[in-house]
Design an enzyme around this catalytic site. Sequence first.
Site, mmCIF file in Angstrom:
data_model
loop_
_atom_site.group_PDB
_atom_site.id
_atom_site.type_symbol
_atom_site.label_atom_id
_atom_site.label_comp_id
_atom_site.label_asym_id
_atom_site.label_seq_id
_atom_site.Cartn_x
_atom_site.Cartn_y
_atom_site.Cartn_z
ATOM 1 N N GLY A 225 0.857 -1.212 -0.135
ATOM 2 C CA GLY A 225 0.195 0.083 -0.169
ATOM 3 C C GLY A 225 0.823 1.276 -0.110
ATOM 4 O O GLY A 225 2.044 1.160 0.240
ATOM 5 N N GLN B 95 2.799 10.005 2.068
ATOM 6 C CA GLN B 95 4.306 9.156 1.910
ATOM 7 C C GLN B 95 5.030 9.748 0.810
ATOM 8 O O GLN B 95 6.341 9.374 0.645
ATOM 9 C CB GLN B 95 3.824 7.799 1.776
ATOM 10 C CG GLN B 95 3.115 7.305 3.221
ATOM 11 C CD GLN B 95 3.129 5.843 3.193
ATOM 12 O OE1 GLN B 95 2.191 5.234 2.756
ATOM 13 N NE2 GLN B 95 3.948 5.234 3.839
ATOM 14 N N CYS C 239 5.714 -0.033 7.889
ATOM 15 C CA CYS C 239 5.289 0.912 7.271
ATOM 16 C C CYS C 239 6.308 1.622 6.136
ATOM 17 O O CYS C 239 7.678 1.548 6.802
ATOM 18 C CB CYS C 239 4.918 2.361 8.097
ATOM 19 S SG CYS C 239 4.464 3.766 7.454
ATOM 20 N N LEU C 240 6.097 1.814 5.121
ATOM 21 C CA LEU C 240 7.488 2.254 4.415
ATOM 22 C C LEU C 240 7.974 3.585 4.674
ATOM 23 O O LEU C 240 9.121 4.082 4.337
ATOM 24 C CB LEU C 240 6.963 2.430 2.927
ATOM 25 C CG LEU C 240 6.451 1.138 2.108
ATOM 26 C CD1 LEU C 240 5.982 1.255 0.917
ATOM 27 C CD2 LEU C 240 7.662 -0.145 2.240
ATOM 28 N N HIS D 228 -4.584 1.190 7.173
ATOM 29 C CA HIS D 228 -3.475 1.613 7.622
ATOM 30 C C HIS D 228 -3.281 2.766 6.603
ATOM 31 O O HIS D 228 -2.663 4.007 6.819
ATOM 32 C CB HIS D 228 -2.380 0.769 7.297
ATOM 33 C CG HIS D 228 -1.012 1.097 7.325
ATOM 34 N ND1 HIS D 228 -0.063 0.808 8.401
ATOM 35 C CD2 HIS D 228 -0.185 2.003 6.597
ATOM 36 C CE1 HIS D 228 1.102 1.190 8.189
ATOM 37 N NE2 HIS D 228 1.076 1.895 6.952
ATOM 38 N N GLU D 229 -3.689 2.714 5.332
ATOM 39 C CA GLU D 229 -3.463 3.978 4.351
ATOM 40 C C GLU D 229 -4.321 5.166 4.501
ATOM 41 O O GLU D 229 -3.918 6.341 4.603
ATOM 42 C CB GLU D 229 -3.808 3.321 2.934
ATOM 43 C CG GLU D 229 -3.008 2.260 2.405
ATOM 44 C CD GLU D 229 -1.541 2.413 2.734
ATOM 45 O OE1 GLU D 229 -0.791 1.390 2.870
ATOM 46 O OE2 GLU D 229 -0.963 3.444 2.688
ATOM 47 N N HIS E 105 -2.817 7.403 7.090
ATOM 48 C CA HIS E 105 -1.902 8.254 6.615
ATOM 49 C C HIS E 105 -2.657 9.379 6.195
ATOM 50 O O HIS E 105 -1.993 10.695 6.435
ATOM 51 C CB HIS E 105 -1.217 7.535 5.381
ATOM 52 C CG HIS E 105 -0.268 6.668 5.818
ATOM 53 N ND1 HIS E 105 1.108 7.199 6.566
ATOM 54 C CD2 HIS E 105 0.054 5.383 5.668
ATOM 55 C CE1 HIS E 105 1.948 6.424 6.743
ATOM 56 N NE2 HIS E 105 1.386 5.148 6.043
HETATM 57 O O1 LIG Z 1 3.635 2.245 4.478
HETATM 58 C C1 LIG Z 1 2.602 1.966 3.877
HETATM 59 O O2 LIG Z 1 1.405 2.359 3.763
HETATM 60 C C2 LIG Z 1 2.813 0.447 3.128
HETATM 61 C C3 LIG Z 1 2.788 -0.643 4.190
HETATM 62 C C4 LIG Z 1 1.270 -1.107 4.069
HETATM 63 C C5 LIG Z 1 0.975 -1.940 5.208
HETATM 64 C C6 LIG Z 1 1.763 -3.266 5.259
HETATM 65 C C7 LIG Z 1 1.426 -4.140 6.473
HETATM 66 C C8 LIG Z 1 0.187 -4.009 7.269
HETATM 67 C C9 LIG Z 1 -0.669 -2.983 6.818
HETATM 68 C C10 LIG Z 1 -0.308 -2.000 5.765
HETATM 69 C C11 LIG Z 1 3.642 -1.784 3.586
HETATM 70 O O3 LIG Z 1 3.324 -2.326 2.549
HETATM 71 S S1 LIG Z 1 4.999 -2.239 4.794
HETATM 72 C C12 LIG Z 1 5.657 -3.475 3.586
HETATM 73 C C13 LIG Z 1 4.996 -4.710 3.697
HETATM 74 O O4 LIG Z 1 4.340 -5.000 4.487
HETATM 75 C C14 LIG Z 1 5.175 -5.945 2.695
HETATM 76 C C15 LIG Z 1 6.263 -5.652 1.867
HETATM 77 C C16 LIG Z 1 6.144 -6.790 0.802
HETATM 78 C C17 LIG Z 1 5.498 -7.904 0.848
HETATM 79 C C18 LIG Z 1 4.518 -8.015 1.787
HETATM 80 C C19 LIG Z 1 4.397 -6.825 2.924
HETATM 81 ZN ZN LIG Z 2 2.387 3.346 6.268
#
Ligand SMILES: O=C(O)C[C@@H](Cc1ccccc1)C(=O)SCC(=O)c1ccccc1
Ligand SMILES: [Zn+2]
Length: 168
Positions: free
Chosen positions: A45, A50, A90-91, A132-133, A136
């Site tokens: 996401g 972001q 979270c990225l 989660h998005e 943000h």
């Molecule tokens: O910061 C963001 O919004 C992105 C975040 C979204 C998210 C992850 C986990 C739970 C809820 C929301 C991410 O994508 S973090 C990276 C991640 O979780 C992931 C990366 C590669 C494959 C699978 C998951």
């Molecule tokens: Zn995030």
Amino acid sequence: DKLDIVLYPDEGLREVCKPVPEMTDELDKLIDEMFYTMYDAPGIGLAAPQVAVQQRLIVVDISETKDEPIALLNPEIVKTAGKITWEEGCLSIPGIYAKVDRPSDILVRGMDRDGKTIEFEANELLAVCIQHEIDHLNGKLFIDHLSGLKRTRAIQKFKKEMAVQANS
Ligand SMILES: O=C(O)C[C@@H](Cc1ccccc1)C(=O)SCC(=O)c1ccccc1
Ligand SMILES: [Zn+2]
């Protein structure tokens, strides 16, 4: 092309974003760049703040095959039910993961990239990711859902990792 992801504790991540009045060609291009940036990170996401765009726009794709993209403008959660605990990341706070409790089933309404109003039900990981998005867009980060001690420890760990990277 790839956009820079804003990192904690950037103030932009704490702003409440403005609604998108209508779809434009510029927003259509931004949506493509947000998907590209998300897949490259990799992530499931990404929210506009972001990438330093303070507008209510999110992109999501929880598929392993990276071929189920969902772009939502002005997303709203209309109904929630159930409960799920998920280890979130979270990225914008790379390297930090923590368990967060959220509703497991949600009814989401928004506008898709064609400007059409859509409403659908999401559950499990898709529900977690959309919530989660949307957090943000309201200046909220997943660490805000943690208890004081857990949050303090997560932030200390992140700051230490950033300091190590700065000196390496
Ligand atoms: O910061 C963001 O919004 C992105 C975040 C979204 C998210 C992850 C986990 C739970 C809820 C929301 C991410 O994508 S973090 C990276 C991640 O979780 C992931 C990366 C590669 C494959 C699978 C998951
Ligand atoms: Zn995030």
